[in-house]
Design a protein around this motif. Sequence first.
Motif, PDB file in Angstrom:
ATOM      1  N   ASP A 207     -28.037 -31.093  -2.149  1.00 42.63           N
ATOM      2  CA  ASP A 207     -26.930 -30.420  -2.835  1.00 42.63           C
ATOM      3  C   ASP A 207     -27.420 -29.854  -4.158  1.00 42.63           C
ATOM      4  OD1 ASP A 207     -24.497 -29.486  -3.689  1.00 42.63           O
ATOM      5  OD2 ASP A 207     -23.442 -31.387  -3.493  1.00 42.63           O
ATOM      6  N   VAL A 208     -27.120 -30.535  -5.257  1.00 42.61           N
ATOM      7  CA  VAL A 208     -27.644 -30.138  -6.569  1.00 42.61           C
ATOM      8  C   VAL A 208     -28.946 -30.883  -6.790  1.00 42.61           C
ATOM      9  CG1 VAL A 208     -27.224 -30.097  -9.047  1.00 42.61           C
ATOM     10  CG2 VAL A 208     -25.338 -29.687  -7.457  1.00 42.61           C
ATOM     11  N   VAL A 209     -30.019 -30.148  -6.994  1.00 44.14           N
ATOM     12  CA  VAL A 209     -31.338 -30.749  -7.174  1.00 44.14           C
ATOM     13  C   VAL A 209     -31.732 -30.646  -8.646  1.00 44.14           C
ATOM     14  CG1 VAL A 209     -31.996 -30.220  -4.809  1.00 44.14           C
ATOM     15  CG2 VAL A 209     -32.514 -28.570  -6.617  1.00 44.14           C
ATOM     16  N   TYR A 210     -32.842 -31.272  -9.010  1.00 46.04           N
ATOM     17  CA  TYR A 210     -33.307 -31.205 -10.400  1.00 46.04           C
ATOM     18  C   TYR A 210     -34.598 -30.389 -10.426  1.00 46.04           C
ATOM     19  CZ  TYR A 210     -34.049 -32.513 -15.255  1.00 46.04           C
ATOM     20  OH  TYR A 210     -34.203 -32.473 -16.626  1.00 46.04           O
ATOM     21  N   GLY A 211     -34.516 -29.179 -10.944  1.00 46.09           N
ATOM     22  CA  GLY A 211     -35.708 -28.339 -10.940  1.00 46.09           C
ATOM     23  C   GLY A 211     -35.491 -27.004 -11.600  1.00 46.09           C
ATOM     24  N   GLY A 212     -36.344 -26.058 -11.249  1.00 46.63           N
ATOM     25  CA  GLY A 212     -36.299 -24.745 -11.855  1.00 46.63           C
ATOM     26  C   GLY A 212     -37.693 -24.173 -12.016  1.00 46.63           C
ATOM     27  N   VAL A 213     -37.976 -23.634 -13.201  1.00 50.33           N
ATOM     28  CA  VAL A 213     -39.227 -22.925 -13.454  1.00 50.33           C
ATOM     29  C   VAL A 213     -39.795 -23.343 -14.808  1.00 50.33           C
ATOM     30  CG1 VAL A 213     -40.333 -20.664 -13.617  1.00 50.33           C
ATOM     31  CG2 VAL A 213     -38.271 -20.933 -12.234  1.00 50.33           C
ATOM     32  N   ALA A 214     -41.103 -23.582 -14.839  1.00 50.11           N
ATOM     33  CA  ALA A 214     -41.830 -23.732 -16.110  1.00 50.11           C
ATOM     34  C   ALA A 214     -42.935 -22.681 -16.122  1.00 50.11           C
ATOM     35  CB  ALA A 214     -42.422 -25.129 -16.242  1.00 50.11           C
ATOM     36  N   ILE A 215     -43.110 -22.019 -17.257  1.00 52.83           N
ATOM     37  CA  ILE A 215     -44.070 -20.918 -17.375  1.00 52.83           C
ATOM     38  C   ILE A 215     -45.029 -21.207 -18.526  1.00 52.83           C
ATOM     39  CG2 ILE A 215     -44.342 -18.432 -17.761  1.00 52.83           C
ATOM     40  CD1 ILE A 215     -41.584 -18.015 -16.571  1.00 52.83           C
ATOM     41  N   TYR A 216     -46.325 -20.948 -18.273  1.00 50.46           N
ATOM     42  CA  TYR A 216     -47.378 -21.189 -19.265  1.00 50.46           C
ATOM     43  C   TYR A 216     -48.256 -19.936 -19.362  1.00 50.46           C
ATOM     44  CZ  TYR A 216     -46.268 -25.781 -17.166  1.00 50.46           C
ATOM     45  OH  TYR A 216     -45.640 -26.874 -16.626  1.00 50.46           O
ATOM     46  N   ARG A 217     -48.961 -19.803 -20.474  1.00 56.77           N
ATOM     47  CA  ARG A 217     -49.946 -18.727 -20.570  1.00 56.77           C
ATOM     48  C   ARG A 217     -51.076 -18.979 -19.569  1.00 56.77           C
ATOM     49  NH1 ARG A 217     -49.233 -20.057 -25.919  1.00 56.77           N
ATOM     50  NH2 ARG A 217     -51.361 -20.897 -26.055  1.00 56.77           N
ATOM     51  N   LEU A 218     -51.699 -17.918 -19.086  1.00 58.14           N
ATOM     52  CA  LEU A 218     -52.723 -18.026 -18.056  1.00 58.14           C
ATOM     53  C   LEU A 218     -53.887 -18.918 -18.488  1.00 58.14           C
ATOM     54  CD1 LEU A 218     -53.617 -17.069 -15.218  1.00 58.14           C
ATOM     55  CD2 LEU A 218     -54.843 -15.196 -16.358  1.00 58.14           C
ATOM     56  N   GLU A 219     -54.174 -18.972 -19.761  1.00 63.68           N
ATOM     57  CA  GLU A 219     -55.300 -19.772 -20.244  1.00 63.68           C
ATOM     58  C   GLU A 219     -55.134 -21.253 -19.910  1.00 63.68           C
ATOM     59  OE1 GLU A 219     -54.638 -20.587 -24.850  1.00 63.68           O
ATOM     60  OE2 GLU A 219     -54.051 -18.540 -24.311  1.00 63.68           O
ATOM     61  N   HIS A 220     -53.924 -21.677 -19.578  1.00 62.81           N
ATOM     62  CA  HIS A 220     -53.670 -23.089 -19.272  1.00 62.81           C
ATOM     63  C   HIS A 220     -53.683 -23.371 -17.773  1.00 62.81           C
ATOM     64  CE1 HIS A 220     -52.803 -23.674 -23.462  1.00 62.81           C
ATOM     65  NE2 HIS A 220     -51.788 -22.830 -23.440  1.00 62.81           N
ATOM     66  N   LEU A 221     -54.155 -22.425 -16.956  1.00 65.88           N
ATOM     67  CA  LEU A 221     -54.096 -22.611 -15.507  1.00 65.88           C
ATOM     68  C   LEU A 221     -54.899 -23.820 -15.045  1.00 65.88           C
ATOM     69  CD1 LEU A 221     -53.208 -21.809 -12.712  1.00 65.88           C
ATOM     70  CD2 LEU A 221     -55.045 -20.111 -12.635  1.00 65.88           C
ATOM     71  N   GLU A 222     -56.102 -24.043 -15.613  1.00 64.67           N
ATOM     72  CA  GLU A 222     -56.888 -25.206 -15.169  1.00 64.67           C
ATOM     73  C   GLU A 222     -56.119 -26.501 -15.387  1.00 64.67           C
ATOM     74  OE1 GLU A 222     -60.340 -22.320 -16.110  1.00 64.67           O
ATOM     75  OE2 GLU A 222     -58.400 -22.791 -17.007  1.00 64.67           O
ATOM     76  N   ALA A 223     -55.545 -26.667 -16.553  1.00 62.81           N
ATOM     77  CA  ALA A 223     -54.836 -27.915 -16.858  1.00 62.81           C
ATOM     78  C   ALA A 223     -53.607 -28.080 -15.967  1.00 62.81           C
ATOM     79  CB  ALA A 223     -54.427 -27.934 -18.332  1.00 62.81           C
ATOM     80  N   VAL A 224     -52.828 -27.020 -15.846  1.00 63.69           N
ATOM     81  CA  VAL A 224     -51.612 -27.087 -15.028  1.00 63.69           C
ATOM     82  C   VAL A 224     -51.977 -27.257 -13.550  1.00 63.69           C
ATOM     83  CG1 VAL A 224     -49.522 -25.866 -14.316  1.00 63.69           C
ATOM     84  CG2 VAL A 224     -50.309 -25.704 -16.692  1.00 63.69           C
ATOM     85  N   GLY A 225     -52.940 -26.462 -13.085  1.00 67.65           N
ATOM     86  CA  GLY A 225     -53.318 -26.499 -11.679  1.00 67.65           C
ATOM     87  C   GLY A 225     -53.892 -27.832 -11.250  1.00 67.65           C
ATOM     88  N   GLN A 226     -54.731 -28.422 -12.094  1.00 66.82           N
ATOM     89  CA  GLN A 226     -55.326 -29.704 -11.746  1.00 66.82           C
ATOM     90  C   GLN A 226     -54.286 -30.824 -11.737  1.00 66.82           C
ATOM     91  OE1 GLN A 226     -58.512 -29.997 -14.587  1.00 66.82           O
ATOM     92  NE2 GLN A 226     -59.697 -28.361 -13.612  1.00 66.82           N
ATOM     93  N   LEU A 227     -53.370 -30.812 -12.709  1.00 74.45           N
ATOM     94  CA  LEU A 227     -52.303 -31.810 -12.711  1.00 74.45           C
ATOM     95  C   LEU A 227     -51.416 -31.639 -11.479  1.00 74.45           C
ATOM     96  CD1 LEU A 227     -50.645 -34.080 -14.066  1.00 74.45           C
ATOM     97  CD2 LEU A 227     -49.300 -32.268 -15.172  1.00 74.45           C
ATOM     98  N   TYR A 228     -51.080 -30.401 -11.187  1.00 73.40           N
ATOM     99  CA  TYR A 228     -50.254 -30.127 -10.006  1.00 73.40           C
ATOM    100  C   TYR A 228     -50.945 -30.635  -8.742  1.00 73.40           C
ATOM    101  CZ  TYR A 228     -48.538 -27.466  -6.030  1.00 73.40           C
ATOM    102  OH  TYR A 228     -48.089 -27.117  -4.787  1.00 73.40           O
ATOM    103  N   ARG A 229     -52.208 -30.279  -8.561  1.00 75.50           N
ATOM    104  CA  ARG A 229     -52.968 -30.686  -7.373  1.00 75.50           C
ATOM    105  C   ARG A 229     -53.001 -32.206  -7.239  1.00 75.50           C
ATOM    106  NH1 ARG A 229     -58.882 -29.510  -8.537  1.00 75.50           N
ATOM    107  NH2 ARG A 229     -58.581 -31.385  -9.823  1.00 75.50           N
ATOM    108  N   ASP A 230     -53.317 -32.900  -8.317  1.00 81.48           N
ATOM    109  CA  ASP A 230     -53.456 -34.348  -8.255  1.00 81.48           C
ATOM    110  C   ASP A 230     -52.102 -35.028  -8.070  1.00 81.48           C
ATOM    111  OD1 ASP A 230     -56.123 -33.837  -8.681  1.00 81.48           O
ATOM    112  OD2 ASP A 230     -56.082 -34.353 -10.817  1.00 81.48           O
ATOM    113  N   THR A 231     -51.051 -34.450  -8.641  1.00 79.25           N
ATOM    114  CA  THR A 231     -49.715 -35.045  -8.525  1.00 79.25           C
ATOM    115  C   THR A 231     -49.163 -34.878  -7.122  1.00 79.25           C
ATOM    116  OG1 THR A 231     -49.237 -34.616 -10.864  1.00 79.25           O
ATOM    117  CG2 THR A 231     -47.348 -34.971  -9.401  1.00 79.25           C
TER     118      THR A 231
END
Length: 458
Positions: A207-231
């Motif tokens: 029904d109602v979920v908890y989420g949406g969008v988070a946006i970062y500058r491209l320079e942070h892709l390694e940090a975001v991508g690695q956390l996402y992958r591992d999580t």
Amino acid sequence: MNGNSLLSLQEKVRGPLTTADSPDYDTARAVYNGMIDKRPAAILQVSQVADVIAGVNFARDEGLDLALRGGGHSAPGFGTCDGGLVLDFTNRRGVRVDPSTATAWSETGATWADFNHATNAFGLATTGGIIGSTGVAGLTLGGGIGYLSRKYGLSCDNLKSADVVTADGKFRHASATENDDLFWALRGGTGNFGVVTSLEFTLHPVDVVYGGVAIYRLEHLEAVGQLYRDTIATAAEELGVFVGVHQGPPVPFLPEEHHGRPVVVLVGAWMGQHDEGQRRWQPFLDVAPVAGSFVGPIPYPALNTLFDPLLPKGLQAYWKAEFLPALTDEVIKLAKHHGETIPSEETANHFYPVNGAVHRVAKDATAFPYRDVEFAAVIAGMWENPADNEANIRWVRDYAAALSGHSAGGAYINFMDADDQSRIRDNYSGNYARLAGIKAKYDPDNLFHINQNIKPAT
């Protein structure tokens, strides 16, 4: 084909038949991808199953190409053809829900926005895509990756039955107990086996979920991508989130300084309790400076249509894809490198998780074979100006060529473009031979060939 032939078809159907002489012909022949400019001999606006039977028999007997259009979202433009007949289900968008059995029946022209609107009234949903204007039938028949995949499996895993008109003009019901070989093939084999006129789905409490969008500058892709992958590798299956690269969209929660600049996006939701959802999202909000975010309780249908305003019908489109055994550091670096020159506001490079419930289905249980990969990558090139076609297509191809070295062998069939036919065997892996045999049984002359085509076995 002459006018008398078309007149004979019109006498057999109730839906209107649009031809080049009709004032609304250009509107009727247009599909979602503005790059596709084909001129069918006729477009039949299907009114009921009898029209489908008549249309299939007519195209077969006249030796015409036959195109099937549900939502019309096909990136290669498979919902139309030159000189043939189009069966257009645009006006067949009904969705019926039985909350007592958690079941829904969808007509072929329904979009996921239609479907989710109907089911959300009862606090229910099934796995759909991430764009509300995508057709229910097309997405499901190709597999169906979406926000709910990790928890509830692919769209095709939630398909209970389908009504189909096959190449001989016969109406068949396909399920686990009736025409089970056809049912197996429909779950991932796309429109190769007939015209689906109705789909029955299992629903789940969403029904109602908890989420949406988070946006970062491209320079942070390694940090975001690695956390996402591992999580996402070990996270509870209620977490349905993907990571990607875009240009910063002109949305209120993103400061204007980031609009049109390369950014990292994290999109999706936690499908459980909201207080737990806040805790699950917090590491993503802490891993790097957030340029802008919109995260909180959100109705599932609203999540499913977040991108719709940015992706109107008529954009130029050219796509490529791969299944990935892992989102390695090298793949993340590739995404960052090509993201630096991402060519348009509408273009998207996404990495969708394909684990959880998807992995619990055997490779040969449905036509969709890639049950052991971790991610489905798409490079979805989309833009407004046809003058940019050459440069933008080159960007997609260059990125795809670099990404192919990390492939599991095939790619998600719904993300493939018209020039990917040579990959058809790889995309179905060990299931291709069985699909070709079923194709020979139900469509031996390959009437249904305007698709990622499976040739009938000889």
